[in-house]
Write an enzyme that holds these catalytic residues in place. Structure first.
Site: not given
Length: 672
Positions: A535, A617, A649
Site C-alpha cells: 500500500s 483491489d 488489498h
C-alpha cells in the site's frame, strides 16, 4: 454439555520440533483468537478461534468458554457469530443467517428463528422483546435488467454518479439496512426497515461491523452509525454520524449533528445516562485524531474528554460502574489500555484525568469485558499471535488466560526485538523496531530488510500480521528494520498528521535514515539490503527504487501506488486522495505529482523488483502494479509480477497466502 477441548493448535505441536523456525505453513495453522463476551456472573469468558484450513482454502470458527480465573477451555459451538449473553444466562449467537440459543454449558443449542431470510449483525434487545439485524435492500437501479426488464440476460452496469465501486465490490444498487422486529422466543414479528429507501449502508462499508448498531440499555431505542451521503458526496466525505431511532415514536435524530468527521463506536453507560463515542474533527481526513466524546443524555451536553490530550483513541467503553471510560491508544510503538476518570461534573473532565493502565513491548489490541477489577483484553507482540489476557485495572499487571497456540510457540525459536532511536534528517528522534533471527549471532553478517508500513497513517506497533509477519521474515535469516516514520500515530498528533501532502518527502528521508543508521552495525551486510512494503509501503518501495542511490539490492512492492495521476483517476475513497495528495489538475498539487510520484523517477530504476497486485483491489487498482512491471521489463530489470485475480488489498485465502509467502522468500533468495 461442554465438549472436549479440541483446539487444533494441539495438532500443530506434532508439526514442530524443538527450536524449529516459523514457516508460512506453521503460521497458517495458528488459531486466531478473538474475545466475545463474559457471563452475567463475571466468572466465564467466551471466545472464538478461527482455524484456517489449507486443504479447504477457508477458515472454520469455533466458540469456547474458559473460567476467568484460568483453566481448560471447553468447546461450545461451531460457526457461531454475534455472541451475546442473554437474560437468564443463556448464550445467543448467529449461525448461517439465523439466531440460535443454548445453555451456558453448550447444551440445548436450538435454532430460534427462520423465515426472515438471512440476517446479519443480529442483536436481541436488553429486555428480550425485540431483535435487531441488518439485511441487503435493493434501492437503486444499476443493472441493465433493472432498467430494461425485457432484457433479463443483459450484462451491463449503468452509473451516473461516483462511488460506483468500493474496496473490492462494484455498486449493485443494494444497501445494508438496519431492521428490528418484535421477538418472542424465536417468533419474529414484521421487520421494520429504519432506513427505508435510503441509499446508505450500515454497517459502514467496507470494514464496519456489529459495533455500528447497538441497543440502548432500556431497549427503547436503536443507535446506528451511517454516512448519509450518496455518490460523489459520499466519495469525498468522511462525515459519518450517530443516529438514534425511537421504537415508540418511529423518529430518527442525529446525535452528532454538526460534527463533521468520522463519528463511530457508540457505547452506553449501563444506566443509560451517558453515551460515548469516537469523533474526528475534519471532514475528509480519515486518519485525524480520534477524540472521546461524552454525551449527557439528560442535558444534551457534549464534552470532548481528550481535546487537549496529544494522542488518538480507539475502542471506547464505559466501566461497569459508569465512573470511567476505557480506551486503547498507540503510544510510542505499542498499543495500550488507558482510562478516563469521569468527574462528578463530566464536563470538568480533562486530559489530567487520563491514566495509562498497561505498559510494555506488546499491543493491547482489543477490549473484551470487565469483571470487577479485572479486564479481559486481547494481546499480541511480534513473536505471538493474539491471545486473551486479564489485566488488573489498579496495577496494570497482565495474566495470560488463553494459550491456543502455546504448543507451537514452545517449539520454535523466538526473535529478539529491539527498540532503537534514530536521528532523522530534521533532527527528530524516531523509533525503529529491529527484529533479529532466532539464532542471531552478532559476530555474523545478515541480509537486512527495510520494512515500509502502509496506511500511510497506520501504527507500526507490536502487531502480529499473517502476511507481513516479522517473526516469519526474521526466522528465515533476515534482520528486519521497521521505522515509525512520519505519519504514524503514537508520537503525537503533529507527527501523525505531517505525512499528508508530503508522501515522498520527509517520510522517505526517515526510511533512509533508519536503514543507514542500522547499517552501521557490524552484523548488517550492507551489500545485501532490501526494501519491502504494501500500500503506502508499496508506494515507498517504488519511490525508493528511484532515489535510493544504490543502497538496496532488491525490492518487493505489494499493491503499491506507482503513478499518482492514474491512481487518483481510478481509486474510490476520494476523501483520502484529496486530503493526502489532492487532485492532479490543481496547480497547488503540482509539486507532489512531480517530486513525489514514483513514475517520475522511473528512469533511475536499476534494481530487481517483485511486484504483487490484487485483481479486485479498488483502493490501489490493478493498473498500478501493471505499469510498474511493464516499466521494469522494458528496461531489462530483473522483475516478477505476482497477480492474484480474486484478492483485494489483502491476501485472504489460505492457499493464496502460502503462495504469496513462498514467492516472497524465493525472491529474496534469488536476489539478496
Amino acid at each position: 454439555m461442554y465438549k472436549p477441548f479440541l483446539l487444533t493448535g494441539l495438532f500443530i505441536s506434532t508439526m514442530a520440533t524443538a527450536q524449529d523456525k516459523m514457516t508460512p505453513e506453521l503460521l497458517w495453522q495458528l488459531g486466531r483468537v478473538s474475545g466475545e463476551a463474559i457471563s452475567a456472573d463475571g466468572k466465564t469468558v467466551f471466545f472464538s478461534v478461527s482455524q484456517p484450513s489449507l486443504a479447504d482454502n477457508k477458515s472454520q470458527r469455533h466458540l469456547y468458554a474458559i473460567p476467568l480465573a484460568g483453566g481448560i477451555p471447553q468447546q461450545l459451538a461451531e460457526g457461531a457469530g454475534d455472541v451475546a449473553v442473554l437474560p437468564g444466562g443463556k448464550i445467543g449467537y448467529s449461525l448461517k443467517g439465523q439466531w440460535w440459543e443454548m445453555n451456558a454449558d453448550g447444551a440445548g443449542a436450538t435454532q430460534k428463528t427462520s423465515g426472515t431470510g438471512e440476517m446479519q449483525n443480529i442483536k436481541i434487545s436488553p429486555d428480550g422483546k425485540h431483535i435487531l439485524f441488518t439485511k441487503e435492500v435493493k434501492v437503486k437501479k444499476i443493472a441493465g435488467a433493472d432498467h430494461y426488464p425485457d432484457l433479463p440476460k443483459s450484462n451491463v452496469q449503468i452509473y451516473d454518479n461516483l462511488n460506483y465501486r468500493h474496496w473490492d465490490t462494484w455498486e449493485d444498487g443494494n444497501f445494508s439496512h438496519v431492521f428490528y422486529a418484535t421477538y418472542n422466543n424465536g417468533e419474529i414479528g414484521t421487520p421494520v426497515d429504519i432506513m427505508a429507501d435510503e441509499p446508505h449502508d450500515c454497517p459502514q462499508m467496507p470494514s464496519g461491523g456489529p459495533e455500528d448498531l447497538i441497543w440502548s440499555p432500556d431497549g427503547q431505542s436503536i443507535l446506528y452509525v451511517c454516512k448519509k451521503k450518496y455518490g460523489k458526496d459520499y466519495a469525498i466525505s468522511t462525515n459519518t454520524d450517530i443516529y438514534e431511532y425511537s421504537i415508540a415514536t418511529k423518529a430518527t435524530r442525529n446525535l452528532s449533528e454538526g460534527m463533521m468527521g468520522y463519528d463511530v463506536a457508540p457505547a452506553f453507560s449501563q444506566d443509560g445516562k451517558y453515551l460515548t463515542w469516537l469523533s474526528m474533527e475534519h471532514d475528509g481526513f480519515e486518519a485525524d485524531k480520534n477524540d472521546v466524546i461524552l454525551l449527557d443524555r439528560a442535558t444534551g451536553v457534549k464534552t470532548n474528554l481528550t481535546k487537549k490530550w496529544d494522542g488518538t483513541a480507539s475502542a471506547v467503553r464505559f466501566s461497569t460502574d459508569g465512573k470511567k471510560i476505557f480506551f486503547l491508544a498507540v503510544l510510542k510503538g505499542t498499543e495500550q489500555l488507558l482510562e478516563i476518570a469521569l468527574q462528578k461534573d463530566p464536563a470538568q473532565t480533562t486530559d489530567k484525568h487520563i491514566r495509562q493502565i498497561t505498559s510494555g513491548d506488546f499491543d493491547i489490541n482489543g477490549i473484551v469485558a470487565q469483571s470487577g477489577n479485572t479486564m479481559v483484553v486481547s494481546r499480541t507482540d511480534m513473536n505471538h499471535a493474539a491471545e486473551l489476557f486479564t489485566v488488573d485495572l489498579r496495577k496494570g499487571a497482565l495474566q495470560q488466560l488463553t494459550n491456543v497456540n502455546k504448543s507451537t510457540y514452545d517449539k520454535i525459536g523466538m526473535c529478539k526485538v529491539d527498540k532503537r532511536w534514530v536521528k532523522t534528517t530534521d533532527n527528530k528522534e524516531m523509533l525503529a523496531w529491529v527484529i533479529f533471527p532466532p539464532d542471531f549471532d552478532p559476530a555474523k553478517k545478515y541480509p537486512t530488510l527495510l520494512y515500509c508500513q502502509g496506511g500511510p497513517q497506520s501504527a507500526l506497533s507490536q502487531f502480529y500480521s499473517y502476511r507481513w509477519n516479522f517473526q516469519l521474515i526474521a526466522s528465515q535469516g533476515y534482520i528486519v528494520v521497521a521505522p515509525n516514520r512520519r505519519g504514524m500515530p503514537g508520537h503525537g498528533v503533529e507527527w501523525n498528521a505531517s505525512i499528508s501532502k508530503d508522501w515522498g518527502g520527509q517520510p522517505i528521508r526517515d526510511y533512509l535514515s533508519a536503514i543507514d543508521d542500522v547499517s552501521k552495525e557490524s552484523y548488517v551486510d550492507k551489500n545485501r539490503l532490501g526494501a519491502i512494503g504494501a500500500s503506502y509501503g508499496g508506494y515507498s518501495v517504488y519511490m525508493l527504487a528511484g532515489v535510493h542511490e544504490n543502497r538496496f539490492k532488491t525490492f518487493i512492492s505489494h499493491d503499491g501506488l506507482f503513478d499518482l495521476k492514474s491512481w487518483y483517476g481510478t481509486t474510490e475513497e476520494l476523501w483520502f486522495a484529496n486530503w493526502d495528495i489532492g487532485a492532479y489538475w490543481d496547480p497547488a498539487n503540482a509539486k507532489a505529482y512531480r517530486d513525489f510520484n514514483p513514475s517520475e523517477h522511473a528512469s533511475k530504476w536499476n534494481t530487481p523488483i517483485l511486484i504483487i497486485q490484487g485483481g479486485i483491489d479498488f483502493r490501489v487498482p490493478i493498473e498500478q502494479g501493471l505499469q510498474a512491471f511493464q516499466l521494469a521489463q522494458l528496461n531489462g530489470i530483473k522483475s516478477k509480477l505476482l497477480y492474484f485475480p480474486e484478492e483485494n488489498h489483502w491476501v485472504l485465502k489460505p492457499q493464496n497466502a502460502i503462495v504469496w509467502q513462498r514467492e516472497f522468500f524465493n525472491w529474496l533468495k534469488e536476489t539478496l
